[in-house]
Design an enzyme around this catalytic site. Structure first.
Site, PDB file in Angstrom:
ATOM      1  N   ALA A 152       0.818  -1.207   0.000  1.00  0.00           N
ATOM      2  CA  ALA A 152       0.000   0.000   0.000  1.00  0.00           C
ATOM      3  C   ALA A 152       0.857   1.265   0.000  1.00  0.00           C
ATOM      4  CB  ALA A 152      -0.939  -0.007   1.212  1.00  0.00           C
TER       5      ALA A 152
ATOM      6  N   GLY B  25      -5.603  -1.960  -5.263  1.00  0.00           N
ATOM      7  CA  GLY B  25      -4.668  -0.866  -5.522  1.00  0.00           C
ATOM      8  C   GLY B  25      -5.334   0.465  -5.784  1.00  0.00           C
TER       9      GLY B  25
ATOM     10  N   ASP C 181      -5.047   2.969  -2.844  1.00  0.00           N
ATOM     11  CA  ASP C 181      -3.719   3.580  -2.759  1.00  0.00           C
ATOM     12  C   ASP C 181      -3.563   4.666  -3.819  1.00  0.00           C
ATOM     13  OD1 ASP C 181      -3.204   1.589  -0.845  1.00  0.00           O
ATOM     14  OD2 ASP C 181      -2.448   0.232  -2.383  1.00  0.00           O
TER      15      ASP C 181
END
Length: 297
Positions: A37, A253, A256
């Site tokens: 992350a 993802g 992030d």
């Protein structure tokens, strides 16, 4: 001219093995990359033109070499210790548009051995934002102590503390996670949390309920998937920006990427609505690919 990066991101990154031609149980080929992350956020900020550093530990092994090399090529500055006694963690992923199943092999990893002495205020001099997530304190008792020390060091250095709750349910008991994540999220200058994960952790069903549960967070960003995101800043009225439509290939993802886009806009001094919009745009680019980060050219 400052010699310090704009942002320091601290946390574990693991080698990522992703099934390429079907589920893991039957796949005959796979891709090798990495996933973490905090390093995802650092890479996103570097791609946006900011100086971003990633701090962690890696094993003295080929997976650690691969992660370090990839991040350097993405423009991320490394503050990494190589551990001769512990390996780089590994995770295996079954990707899918409705959600991926991820299997972690990170117990006893090099990063789980990080401790309170990793970073001090002097090493953060000139840094504008320090970013970490709720994954890091879940790795070990020493990592939990390190995150507390990181918050103190960032305050002493004058850096803003950015904290993404990023709950990983398998890593620790639910009651311990709820207490620790609340304490850290409520103490940060910028807190990111998903509406669904907040409901799972604390039983808070709406963005307003999450704000009531985290009154100490100076700036709270509640992400609600395809609906949009709401920012609460001090006594200002909440700011909501709807998420644009995206044809999702793989969702892991995206959170992030949202944080990277939002933090980049924050460094620019952009208005709150623009920060949220840039977070959505950044997340959208990752949602359209089957990886946490776009491939290197």
């Amino acid at each position: 001219m400052s010699t310090s990066p704009d942002v320091v991101c601290l946390g574990e990154t693991m080698a990522l093995v992703t099934a390429a031609d079907g589920p893991l149980v039957s796949a005959s080929s796979a891709t090798i990359g990495f996933g973490g992350a905090e390093s995802n956020v650092a890479a996103g900020l570097a791609a946006a033109g900011y100086r971003a550093a990633w701090a962690s530990r890696l094993g003295a092994d080929p997976f650690g070499d691969r992660i370090a090399d990839d991040l350097r090529r993405r423009g991320v500055e490394l503050r990494v210790e190589r551990d001769e006694q512990a390996p780089t963690g590994v995770m295996f992923k079954d990707p899918g548009a409705e959600g991926s199943r991820v299997y972690y092999y990170r117990a006893g990893s090099a990063a789980s051995r990080m401790s309170a002495g990793e970073i001090d205020a002097a090493s953060l001099a000139g840094v504008r934002i320090v970013h970490t997530t709720g994954i890091t304190p879940a790795l070990s008792v020493s990592c939990r102590e390190m995150v507390d020390a990181l918050f103190s060091a960032a305050r002493e250095a004058g850096a803003l503390i950015s904290f993404d709750v990023n709950d990983r349910r398998p890593l620790w008991p639910a009651d311990e996670a709820a207490r620790t994540l609340h304490r850290l999220a409520d103490a940060a200058d910028i807190t990111f949390v998903g509406r669904d994960e907040a409901e799972r952790i604390w039983g808070t069903e709406t963005p307003d309920a999450i704000r009531a549960h985290l009154p100490g967070a100076a700036l709270l960003v509640v992400k609600d998937g395809e609906v949009g995101a709401t920012a609460y800043s001090g006594d200002d009225a909440p700011v909501f920006v709807a998420a644009p439509r995206v044809d999702v290939v793989e969702p892991v993802g995206a959170g992030d990427a949202f944080a990277a886009g939002f933090l980049a806009a924050t460094l620019d001094g952009a208005p709150m609505a623009e920060r949220l919009a840039r977070g959505h745009a950044s997340a959208g680019r990752v949602l359209r690919i089957a990886a946490d980060l776009p491939p290197l050219d």
